[in-house]
Enzyme design. Sequence first.
Site, PDB file in Angstrom:
ATOM      1  N   ASP A 113       0.881  -1.262  -0.032  1.00 41.17           N
ATOM      2  CA  ASP A 113       0.076   0.111  -0.036  1.00 41.17           C
ATOM      3  C   ASP A 113       1.064   1.164   0.079  1.00 41.17           C
ATOM      4  O   ASP A 113       1.951   1.390   0.752  1.00 41.17           O
ATOM      5  CB  ASP A 113      -0.792  -0.109   1.372  1.00 41.17           C
ATOM      6  N   ASP A 129      -6.840  -1.480  -4.527  1.00 41.50           N
ATOM      7  CA  ASP A 129      -7.898  -1.263  -3.625  1.00 41.50           C
ATOM      8  C   ASP A 129      -8.873  -0.134  -4.175  1.00 41.50           C
ATOM      9  O   ASP A 129     -10.229  -0.094  -3.890  1.00 41.50           O
ATOM     10  CB  ASP A 129      -7.551  -0.631  -2.174  1.00 41.50           C
TER      11      ASP A 129
END
Length: 173
Positions: A113, A129
């Site tokens: 991330d 995401d």
Amino acid sequence: MILAALVLVADQFTKYLALQHLPLEQPVHVVGNALIFFLIKNAGAAFSLGSNVTWLFTIALAIVALAVIWLVGTRVRARAWAIILGLLLGGVLGNLTDRLIREPGFGVGHVVDFINTPWMMPATYNVADIFIVTMMISVALLILRGVRLDGSRLKDAEAATDTDEALPASDAD
């Protein structure tokens, strides 16, 4: 399936760039405080929850991917559904790929991330995401609008049923 492949490639490429060029767990302000790159390796799910049961996320992602492939292959006839599910599949495959190939090992890999937008949500996320969340919202909108997988509308189907019931019985009955 082409859309899924494009999202998967975009996701993995941006993660590669993040791993090559961003410092781990140090903010890089791209647009003031509106867009910050903050590289983390997420063992858990959203907000790093469940980091001790990563293997469950791997199984869940695999089941979702298989379900989407089955739906698209057997039930979906509407272009909107095909596009949305294809993009969703790409996002799911992006994070599943991380779970399968990244450290600490197969099935329990950490998801990369690196995108942080504090004004929008207190989370750090990735391209996969973005597609998962936006496509799930799109799925909800299609359902709320009554659009079926074959492209017909729920109200159209109900109207046809109501019309059939309103017709007089044939003499053959």
